[in-house]
Design a protein around this motif. Structure first.
Motif, PDB file in Angstrom:
ATOM      1  N   THR A  30       0.986  -1.101   0.049  1.00  0.00           N
ATOM      2  CA  THR A  30      -0.029  -0.058   0.091  1.00  0.00           C
ATOM      3  C   THR A  30       0.868   1.198  -0.007  1.00  0.00           C
ATOM      4  O   THR A  30       2.101   1.018  -0.239  1.00  0.00           O
ATOM      5  CB  THR A  30      -1.099  -0.043   1.058  1.00  0.00           C
ATOM      6  N   ASN A  31       0.232   2.483   0.296  1.00  0.00           N
ATOM      7  CA  ASN A  31       1.051   3.689   0.365  1.00  0.00           C
ATOM      8  C   ASN A  31       2.185   3.491   1.477  1.00  0.00           C
ATOM      9  O   ASN A  31       3.048   4.315   1.329  1.00  0.00           O
ATOM     10  CB  ASN A  31       0.245   4.863   0.443  1.00  0.00           C
ATOM     11  N   HIS A  32       1.635   2.635   2.553  1.00  0.00           N
ATOM     12  CA  HIS A  32       2.800   2.828   3.759  1.00  0.00           C
ATOM     13  C   HIS A  32       3.283   1.658   4.086  1.00  0.00           C
ATOM     14  O   HIS A  32       4.265   1.577   4.712  1.00  0.00           O
ATOM     15  CB  HIS A  32       1.937   3.417   4.799  1.00  0.00           C
ATOM     16  N   VAL A  33       2.606   0.483   3.525  1.00  0.00           N
ATOM     17  CA  VAL A  33       3.053  -1.008   4.221  1.00  0.00           C
ATOM     18  C   VAL A  33       3.989  -1.541   3.037  1.00  0.00           C
ATOM     19  O   VAL A  33       3.594  -1.298   1.690  1.00  0.00           O
ATOM     20  CB  VAL A  33       1.977  -1.817   4.261  1.00  0.00           C
ATOM     21  N   PHE A  34       5.238  -1.936   3.225  1.00  0.00           N
ATOM     22  CA  PHE A  34       6.100  -2.546   2.247  1.00  0.00           C
ATOM     23  C   PHE A  34       6.678  -3.977   2.791  1.00  0.00           C
ATOM     24  O   PHE A  34       6.647  -4.343   3.911  1.00  0.00           O
ATOM     25  CB  PHE A  34       7.260  -1.636   1.821  1.00  0.00           C
ATOM     26  N   ILE A  35       7.027  -4.871   1.861  1.00  0.00           N
ATOM     27  CA  ILE A  35       7.744  -6.132   2.066  1.00  0.00           C
ATOM     28  C   ILE A  35       9.087  -5.915   1.450  1.00  0.00           C
ATOM     29  O   ILE A  35       8.998  -5.666   0.157  1.00  0.00           O
ATOM     30  CB  ILE A  35       6.919  -6.996   1.617  1.00  0.00           C
ATOM     31  N   ARG A  36      10.216  -6.360   1.790  1.00  0.00           N
ATOM     32  CA  ARG A  36      11.457  -6.431   0.933  1.00  0.00           C
ATOM     33  C   ARG A  36      12.218  -7.653   1.244  1.00  0.00           C
ATOM     34  O   ARG A  36      12.906  -7.842   2.497  1.00  0.00           O
ATOM     35  CB  ARG A  36      12.372  -5.170   1.804  1.00  0.00           C
ATOM     36  N   PRO A  37      12.267  -8.443   0.468  1.00  0.00           N
ATOM     37  CA  PRO A  37      13.015  -9.663   0.556  1.00  0.00           C
ATOM     38  C   PRO A  37      14.573  -9.095   0.327  1.00  0.00           C
ATOM     39  O   PRO A  37      14.990  -8.188  -0.563  1.00  0.00           O
ATOM     40  CB  PRO A  37      12.654 -10.681  -0.457  1.00  0.00           C
ATOM     41  N   GLN A  38      15.312  -9.745   1.112  1.00  0.00           N
ATOM     42  CA  GLN A  38      16.780  -9.429   0.857  1.00  0.00           C
ATOM     43  C   GLN A  38      17.798 -10.870   1.015  1.00  0.00           C
ATOM     44  O   GLN A  38      17.364 -11.652   1.815  1.00  0.00           O
ATOM     45  CB  GLN A  38      17.406  -8.299   1.946  1.00  0.00           C
ATOM     46  N   PHE A  39      18.730 -10.820   0.295  1.00  0.00           N
ATOM     47  CA  PHE A  39      19.844 -11.941   0.204  1.00  0.00           C
ATOM     48  C   PHE A  39      21.231 -11.285   0.720  1.00  0.00           C
ATOM     49  O   PHE A  39      21.529 -10.442   0.202  1.00  0.00           O
ATOM     50  CB  PHE A  39      19.999 -12.535  -1.151  1.00  0.00           C
ATOM     51  N   ASP A  40      21.729 -12.015   1.587  1.00  0.00           N
ATOM     52  CA  ASP A  40      23.181 -11.595   2.075  1.00  0.00           C
ATOM     53  C   ASP A  40      24.097 -12.652   1.901  1.00  0.00           C
ATOM     54  O   ASP A  40      23.754 -13.807   2.090  1.00  0.00           O
ATOM     55  CB  ASP A  40      23.041 -11.106   3.452  1.00  0.00           C
ATOM     56  N   TYR A  41      25.192 -12.445   1.407  1.00  0.00           N
ATOM     57  CA  TYR A  41      26.340 -13.623   1.309  1.00  0.00           C
ATOM     58  C   TYR A  41      27.672 -12.872   2.109  1.00  0.00           C
ATOM     59  O   TYR A  41      28.278 -11.707   1.729  1.00  0.00           O
ATOM     60  CB  TYR A  41      26.824 -13.531  -0.081  1.00  0.00           C
ATOM     61  N   HIS A  42      28.050 -13.517   3.098  1.00  0.00           N
ATOM     62  CA  HIS A  42      29.337 -13.432   3.524  1.00  0.00           C
ATOM     63  C   HIS A  42      30.409 -14.298   3.177  1.00  0.00           C
ATOM     64  O   HIS A  42      30.118 -15.451   3.356  1.00  0.00           O
ATOM     65  CB  HIS A  42      29.067 -13.368   5.303  1.00  0.00           C
TER      66      HIS A  42
END
Length: 71
Positions: A30-42
Motif C-alpha cells: 500500500t502507500n505505507h506498507v512494504f515487503i522487502r526480501p533480501q539476500f546476504d552473502y558473507h
C-alpha cells in the motif's frame, strides 16, 4: 575459543576478516506498507576451521510501515 577450567590461558583464538554483499528489493503493498526480501552473502577466509565452510549465505524478509506521505 576454548578455555580449560584449570588454566587461565586461552587454548585457541579466532580473528576473521569478512567480505559482505547484499541485495534486496522493496515492494510497496500500500502507500505505507512494504515487503522487502533480501539476500546476504558473507565470505570469511579460514572459517572452515570452526564451521566447515567459508561461505555464509543468509536470507531475510522485512515487513515494514512508512510514516508520512510518499512522493
Amino acid at each position: 575459543t576454548a578455555v580449560c577450567s584449570t588454566s587461565a590461558q586461552s587454548i585457541g583464538s579466532a580473528n576473521h576478516f569478512q567480505i559482505h554483499a547484499g541485495v534486496g528489493i522493496q515492494f510497496n503493498v500500500t502507500n505505507h506498507v512494504f515487503i522487502r526480501p533480501q539476500f546476504d552473502y558473507h565470505y570469511v577466509p579460514n572459517l572452515t576451521q570452526q564451521f566447515g565452510s567459508n561461505s555464509v549465505p543468509a536470507g531475510t524478509v522485512y515487513i515494514g510501515y512508512n510514516f508520512g506521505e510518499k512522493e
